[in-house]
Design a protein around this motif. Structure first.
Motif, PDB file in Angstrom:
ATOM      1  N   VAL A  60       0.851  -1.188   0.000  1.00  0.00           N
ATOM      2  CA  VAL A  60       0.000   0.000   0.000  1.00  0.00           C
ATOM      3  C   VAL A  60       0.890   1.242   0.000  1.00  0.00           C
ATOM      4  N   PRO A  61       0.759   2.110  -1.005  1.00  0.00           N
ATOM      5  CA  PRO A  61       1.527   3.358  -1.050  1.00  0.00           C
ATOM      6  C   PRO A  61       0.720   4.512  -0.474  1.00  0.00           C
ATOM      7  N   ASP A  62       1.370   5.665  -0.303  1.00  0.00           N
ATOM      8  CA  ASP A  62       0.718   6.921   0.063  1.00  0.00           C
ATOM      9  C   ASP A  62       0.242   6.903   1.514  1.00  0.00           C
ATOM     10  N   SER A  63       0.647   7.921   2.267  1.00  0.00           N
ATOM     11  CA  SER A  63       0.384   7.949   3.704  1.00  0.00           C
ATOM     12  C   SER A  63      -1.105   7.874   4.032  1.00  0.00           C
ATOM     13  N   SER A  64      -1.942   8.580   3.289  1.00  0.00           N
ATOM     14  CA  SER A  64      -3.382   8.564   3.579  1.00  0.00           C
ATOM     15  C   SER A  64      -3.999   7.215   3.242  1.00  0.00           C
ATOM     16  N   MET A  65      -3.559   6.616   2.121  1.00  0.00           N
ATOM     17  CA  MET A  65      -4.069   5.293   1.752  1.00  0.00           C
ATOM     18  C   MET A  65      -3.606   4.236   2.750  1.00  0.00           C
ATOM     19  N   ILE A  66      -2.393   4.396   3.261  1.00  0.00           N
ATOM     20  CA  ILE A  66      -1.875   3.454   4.259  1.00  0.00           C
ATOM     21  C   ILE A  66      -2.745   3.480   5.509  1.00  0.00           C
ATOM     22  N   ILE A  67      -3.018   4.669   6.011  1.00  0.00           N
ATOM     23  CA  ILE A  67      -3.819   4.780   7.229  1.00  0.00           C
ATOM     24  C   ILE A  67      -5.227   4.252   6.999  1.00  0.00           C
ATOM     25  N   GLU A  68      -5.818   4.565   5.850  1.00  0.00           N
ATOM     26  CA  GLU A  68      -7.154   4.056   5.536  1.00  0.00           C
ATOM     27  C   GLU A  68      -7.167   2.529   5.511  1.00  0.00           C
ATOM     28  N   HIS A  69      -6.151   1.935   4.890  1.00  0.00           N
ATOM     29  CA  HIS A  69      -6.046   0.474   4.843  1.00  0.00           C
ATOM     30  C   HIS A  69      -5.935  -0.120   6.245  1.00  0.00           C
ATOM     31  N   LEU A  70      -5.070   0.459   7.059  1.00  0.00           N
ATOM     32  CA  LEU A  70      -4.846  -0.082   8.404  1.00  0.00           C
ATOM     33  C   LEU A  70      -6.085   0.077   9.281  1.00  0.00           C
ATOM     34  N   GLN A  71      -6.776   1.182   9.140  1.00  0.00           N
ATOM     35  CA  GLN A  71      -7.999   1.391   9.904  1.00  0.00           C
ATOM     36  C   GLN A  71      -9.007   0.280   9.629  1.00  0.00           C
TER      37      GLN A  71
END
Length: 234
Positions: A60-71
C-alpha cells in the motif's frame, strides 16, 4: 506483519519526510506491531516515493491510503470520538498541511538557503561521482514540481507568507486544547507532528520555524507527542 518502508532518520529527527513520520507516528498511536525497513532510493517505492507498507504481502503506497487500509483491516479508528463536523474540519486541516504547507517546507529545504545542508545530509555518503551528479538533477526536478503545483510560481515572500498563515490557522484552531481536536489524540495529531517536528528540530532556518516560536500551543503539542513516541530524540 506490517513492514513500513521509509527513509532513514536524518537531521536529528525521526524522519526527514513529514509523510513517513506521519505514518510511523500513527502506527505508534494505534499500537500496531510493525517493523521499519529503511530505504534510500524513492524510485523503489510503488509510486516512486515513500512511505509504503507491506502488510502480509499487500503493498500500500501513500500515507493517507496506508492509514485508511490499516484502519479497515485492524479495526482501529483514532477519530472515533469526533463528530462528523469535527472529522470534516480535521480533513480540511490535513489537506492544508499536505497540499500547501508541505510545498513551502520543500522549497525551504531544497531550493532556499538550506540547500547546501540538505545536499550534504542527503547525498554526502554517496560515491563521489554520484554525489556530484545527482543533487542538481534532484533539485531541478523539485523546481519543476514546485512550478507544476503552483506555489513555486510565487515570489519567496508570498510563498512563506502563505505557509505562516497556515501555521497561524493551526494555532488558532487548537487554542488551549490538549490535542489538536480536543482531549484525545486523533489522526491529525500524527500529521501535525510529522510537519512540526521537521520544522522545529531539523536545524533549518525558516520563516515557518520563526512563526512557530510564537505559538506555544503548537510547540507543546510537538514536544508532547515526540517525547511519548520518539523519546530518544528529546
Amino acid at each position: 506483519m506490517i513492514y513500513l518502508h521509509q527513509f532513514r532518520p536524518n537531521f536529528n529527527v525521526p524522519n526527514f519526510s513529514p509523510f513517513c513520520l506521519k505514518v510511523e507516528t500513527w502506527l505508534r498511536m494505534a499500537e500496531l506491531d510493525f517493523e521499519v525497513r529503511y530505504e534510500d532510493d524513492p524510485n523503489k517505492g510503488p509510486l516512486g516515493k515513500f512511505p509504503a507498507i507491506d502488510d502480509d504481502g499487500v503493498i500500500v503506497p501513500d500515507s493517507s491510503m496506508i492509514i485508511e487500509h490499516l484502519q479497515k483491516k485492524y479495526n482501529v479508528d483514532l477519530d472515533a470520538t469526533l463528530s462528523k463536523e469535527e472529522k470534516a474540519i480535521s480533513h480540511a486541516f490535513q489537506r492544508m498541511m499536505e497540499e500547501r504547507l508541505y510545498w513551502a517546507v520543500v522549497y525551504n529545504r531544497w531550493i532556499d538557503s538550506n540547500w547546501p545542508m540538505v545536499k550534504k545530509g542527503v547525498f554526502g555518503k554517496l560515491p563521489p561521482i554520484v554525489r556530484d551528479i545527482l543533487p542538481p538533477l534532484v533539485q531541478r526536478k523539485i523546481r519543476r514540481d514546485l512550478q507544476g503545483q503552483g506555489l513555486g510560481r510565487h515570489d519567496q515572500e508570498t510563498l512563506y507568507k502563505f505557509a505562516c498563515s497556515d501555521i497561524d490557522a493551526l494555532a488558532e484552531y487548537m487554542g488551549d486544547k490538549a490535542y489538536f481536536m480536543g482531549a484525545n489524540m486523533t489522526t491529525i495529531d500524527a500529521v501535525i507532528y510529522g510537519f512540526l517536528c521537521g520544522i522545529v528540530r531539523a536545524g533549518f532556518d525558516s520563516p515557518m520555524n520563526d512563526r512557530l516560536k510564537k505559538h506555544q500551543n503548537l510547540l507543546n503539542l510537538e514536544a508532547k507527542i515526540g517525547q511519548q513516541y520518539f523519546p530518544k530524540y528529546y
